[in-house]
Design an enzyme around this catalytic site. Structure first.
Site, short mmCIF file in Angstrom:
data_model
loop_
_atom_site.label_atom_id
_atom_site.label_comp_id
_atom_site.label_asym_id
_atom_site.label_seq_id
_atom_site.Cartn_x
_atom_site.Cartn_y
_atom_site.Cartn_z
N HIS A 105 46.16 38.35 0.08
CA HIS A 105 46.71 39.61 0.63
C HIS A 105 48.72 40.09 0.05
O HIS A 105 49.12 40.45 0.17
CB HIS A 105 47.15 39.52 1.99
CG HIS A 105 47.92 37.96 2.47
ND1 HIS A 105 47.86 37.34 2.90
CD2 HIS A 105 49.16 38.01 2.52
CE1 HIS A 105 48.23 35.79 2.73
NE2 HIS A 105 49.84 36.64 3.18
N ASP A 136 40.71 35.41 0.74
CA ASP A 136 41.79 35.52 1.19
C ASP A 136 43.20 35.02 -0.44
O ASP A 136 43.95 34.41 -0.46
CB ASP A 136 42.43 35.16 2.41
CG ASP A 136 44.51 35.93 2.30
OD1 ASP A 136 44.96 37.26 1.54
OD2 ASP A 136 45.02 35.52 3.35
N SER A 216 53.11 32.61 1.81
CA SER A 216 51.64 33.15 1.63
C SER A 216 51.92 33.14 -0.06
O SER A 216 52.08 33.32 -1.01
CB SER A 216 50.58 34.50 1.46
OG SER A 216 50.82 34.14 3.65
#
Length: 365
Positions: A105, A136, A216
């Site tokens: 993402h 992910d 992230s």
């Protein structure tokens, strides 16, 4: 599905959606470097307890600045800032050939990104080798000769040996604040979180190390500066986006497998069973809440209400065990499934198909 909503923080377009009254699970995603406010993309997600080990080791002294500081000094040159589509995230060097791991993402749909090694160094171009939205994870490559000071890879630990209470150190770029260190412990194991494609990621590591948007793709490290997971999601206590001590990382053993397949094929082929499971009303196992008509499980004779107690060679203690078994399997594989129906134990041989791009309605939740 628990009574809470979720949203992804991606690199371009969108807004925060699906907020629940009690809590929100958000991807600790690509921080919007332009607006610095609302998340950029949104998608449904969930967390659900899976088989969680609580065999806690003695809690490390997180206040021991020497240990945490040593981890930071050993790892910081390996952690990068990634810019893609107007957003920012984190990543880390996997090997000397220029491979970098981050979240899917974070890179979004980009094929090219900008990578920065340290605040005083210029950004360099990176090519997205591949991405797996089901875990992910994404793999980016840079040219080693363009990295000032050379590449310094981080070792991947065996996440199967991680224990509750172990030291957990996160390094990343939360809210665009580069090279930020936070520390805590491993809070729980075996959590189940949602991937960007709406399917489940089993076995996630929960930590209370502060993780925020922009973290992230960055590493969650042990006391030896080895990667035990890739920071991916956080849960908040309300409408805010900040950390409340509940973060989730994709375990390093999944990273190893996915990175190898992305390097080889540029994508990952995922297996598919075609059920949604929940805890049974009593005892262990995974109750089939709903089943996809014509899917592999349905073709093998399973029905809603059945309780799966064994899949392959492994006993099923909870719904997360079913997700983990399918996640590790390949399309076309045959799995022996043992289940209970109306007090009787039955058997089925299921031939797994390839996972669709998004989960059908019957396979959600």
């Amino acid at each position: 599905m628990t009574a809470r909503g979720a949203a992804l923080l991606g690199g371009a377009g969108g807004a925060l959606v699906a907020a629940a009254a009690a809590a929100i699970l958000i991807v600790a995603g690509a921080f919007d470097s332009e607006e610095q406010s609302a998340p950029r993309t949104a998608a449904p997600a969930r967390t659900a307890p899976a088989t969680t080990r609580t065999d806690a080791a003695p809690a490390p002294a997180v206040s021991d600045a020497t240990t945490v500081g040593q981890v930071y000094r050993r790892a910081i040159a390996s952690v990068v800032l990634i810019r893609a589509g107007g957003g920012e995230g984190s990543g880390f060097v996997l090997d000397g050939s220029g491979r970098i791991v981050t979240n899917a993402h974070v890179v979004g749909g980009s094929t090219r990104v900008r990578v920065q090694f340290g605040e005083e160094t210029p950004t360099i171009p990176g090519r997205v080798v591949g991405r797996d939205r089901s875990s992910d994870l994404a793999l980016v490559r840079v040219l080693p000769r363009r990295v000032r000071g050379g590449l310094k890879p981080l070792a991947l630990a065996d996440s199967g040996r991680v224990r509750v209470g172990d030291l957990a150190v996160a390094i990343g770029n939360p809210f665009g604040l580069e090279r930020t260190l936070t520390a805590g412990v491993v809070s729980a194991l075996g959590r189940q979180i949602d991937a960007p494609d709406g399917f489940s990621i089993p076995g996630a590591i929960q930590t209370d190390a502060a993780i925020n948007p922009g973290n992230s793709g960055g590493p969650l490290l042990d006391r030896d500066a080895r990667v035990i997971g890739v920071n991916s999601q956080i849960e908040t206590g309300g409408a805010g986006r900040g950390n409340v001590g509940v973060g989730f990382a994709v375990p390093s053993n999944i990273v190893k497998a996915v990175a190898a397949e992305l390097e080889r094929d540029g994508s990952v082929r995922r297996a598919y069973l075609g059920v949604a499971t929940t805890p049974p009303r009593t005892g262990s196992g995974a109750r089939v809440r709903s089943i996809v008509p014509g899917g592999p499980a349905a073709r093998a004779g399973l029905r809603a209400g059945d309780v799966i107690v064994r899949i392959g060679t492994a006993k099923v203690a909870g719904a997360g065990d079913v997700s983990a078994a399918i996640f590790a399997a390949r399309p076309g594989a045959r799995l022996h499934v043992e289940y209970r129906r109306a007090g009787r134990t039955r058997d089925a041989d299921v031939r797994l198909s390839r996972r669709p791009a998004v989960p059908p309605p019957q396979a959600r939740g």
